[in-house]
Design an enzyme around this catalytic site. Structure first.
Site, PDB file in Angstrom:
ATOM      1  N   HIS A  94       0.819  -1.221   0.000  1.00  0.00           N
ATOM      2  CA  HIS A  94       0.000   0.000   0.000  1.00  0.00           C
ATOM      3  C   HIS A  94       0.855   1.275   0.000  1.00  0.00           C
ATOM      4  O   HIS A  94       0.591   2.211  -0.746  1.00  0.00           O
ATOM      5  CB  HIS A  94      -0.916  -0.002   1.235  1.00  0.00           C
ATOM      6  CG  HIS A  94      -1.736  -1.242   1.338  1.00  0.00           C
ATOM      7  ND1 HIS A  94      -2.894  -1.429   0.627  1.00  0.00           N
ATOM      8  CD2 HIS A  94      -1.558  -2.387   2.049  1.00  0.00           C
ATOM      9  CE1 HIS A  94      -3.408  -2.614   0.907  1.00  0.00           C
ATOM     10  NE2 HIS A  94      -2.612  -3.219   1.763  1.00  0.00           N
TER      11      HIS A  94
HETATM   12  C1  BDR Z   1      -1.359   0.239   5.945  1.00  0.00           C
HETATM   13  O1  BDR Z   1      -1.303  -0.595   7.108  1.00  0.00           O
HETATM   14  C2  BDR Z   1       0.012  -0.950   7.397  1.00  0.00           C
HETATM   15  O2  BDR Z   1       0.099  -2.259   7.903  1.00  0.00           O
HETATM   16  C3  BDR Z   1       0.783  -0.762   6.117  1.00  0.00           C
HETATM   17  O3  BDR Z   1       2.135  -0.455   6.393  1.00  0.00           O
HETATM   18  C4  BDR Z   1       0.064   0.354   5.423  1.00  0.00           C
HETATM   19  O4  BDR Z   1       0.597   1.616   5.775  1.00  0.00           O
HETATM   20  C5  BDR Z   1      -2.335  -0.384   4.964  1.00  0.00           C
HETATM   21  O5  BDR Z   1      -3.609  -0.434   5.522  1.00  0.00           O
END
Ligand code: BDR
Ligand code: CA
Length: 311
Positions: free
Chosen positions: A239
């Protein structure tokens, strides 16, 4: 001229890959990397930021910021994706640093030293940004832009049925940032979820003989393994890397102005992002939200960008 950025993050495997992309791209000048609690404890994400930078050894070293804990952290299961230490349980060691400053102080200092010129890319819970805005009330008008990965427009969360992790972890801070008088772009799950990567992605990374190639292969191999073991998934989503891609290549995204807020209380909806999308909205628009992404071009851009780290 390179764009001046602060990266506020909670490494986290996708945060680490995002840092790798940003630290080697000549279009970005990473002035500071500030740690925030989230995927692991404040102490651990602080160490992880340092570990990522020491492992990658980029051409320019950014200033670092130390994370401090939020008062009441919610129960989350980030370790299932990122490992107990947030970085694939590889056990990276870091050198001892002196004269360290809290992340929110580093954010204030760096923004004040280049007013209107600094983009803050927030890849974790928005704790540090909210604290910085409280510490220095004039800061909001001095930040060039905030690009933040978090939330959902379609209402389908990842940590609860309705909430995305970064917003859920510290909804009050997210609300403060959403309501601040800053120029903001949100990169929500709706868009980041579309960019799914499969094992052939790893084959296209820098050679394993390079520092970056070894580091990326180690953490991403772990990520593919836990996605398969814990969730039965063959593909992974990075993400935070998509948010860096928006900073580097805005032409690969479409954004829409929206009016967004955060639910801080709801029994079932705590941490959910809420947008006024009624035919006649009554809330005032307060951010751009990424709604469409050119998936093949973004994946191609990620691969090209990460290869810069191996040269
Ligand atoms: C977000 O949650 C975290 O675990 C990841 O690093 C990302 O920033 C995605 O929902
Ligand atoms: Ca993150």
């Amino acid at each position: 001229m390179a764009r001046k950025v602060i990266i506020d993050c909670d490494p986290g495997i996708d945060d680490a890959v995002a840092l790798c992309l940003a630290l080697f791209d000549p279009r970005l000048e990473v002035l500071a990397v500030t740690a925030t609690e989230g995927n692991a404890s404040a102490d651990q994400t602080t160490r992880n930021v340092q570990a990522v930078i020491e492992q990658l050894d980029p051409p320019r070293y950014p200033r670092l910021g130390v994370a401090s804990p939020i008062e009441i952290p919610p129960p989350t299961f980030a370790w299932k994706l990122h490992g107990n230490d947030g970085l694939a349980d590889i056990g990276y060691r870091v050198s001892e640093l002196h004269h360290q400053h809290l992340s929110e102080k580093v954010i204030c200092d760096v923004v004040r030293s280049s007013p209107d010129q600094v983009t803050i890319i927030a890849l974790g819970p928005l704790t540090n940004l909210a604290r910085a805005l409280r510490r220095d009330p004039e800061l909001a008008t001095m930040i060039g832009q905030i690009i933040m990965m978090g939330g959902t427009v379609d209402g389908i969360g990842n940590v609860t049925p309705t909430a995305e992790f970064n917003i859920y972890y510290d909804p009050e801070s997210a609300r403060t940032v959403f309501q601040s008088a800053t120029t903001k772009t949100l990169v929500p799950l709706d868009v980041t979820r579309k960019v799914t990567l499969f094992l052939d992605f790893v084959d296209q990374l820098p050679e394993e003989t390079s520092r970056a190639g070894k580091f990326l292969r180690d953490i991403l191999t772990y990520s593919f393994r836990v996605h398969r073991q814990n969730f039965g998934m063959e593909g992974i989503q990075l993400h935070d890397v998509v948010a860096i891609m928006l900073a580097l290549h805005p032409e690969l995204f479409e954004t829409e102005p929206m009016a967004g807020d955060v639910e801080t209380q709801g029994e079932l909806t705590k941490g959910a992002t809420v947008f006024d999308r009624r035919p006649r909205p009554e809330w005032q628009q307060n951010m751009e939200v990424a709604t469409l992404v050119d998936v093949p071009a973004v994946i191609d851009g990620m691969i090209r960008g990460l290869r810069l780290a191996g040269t």
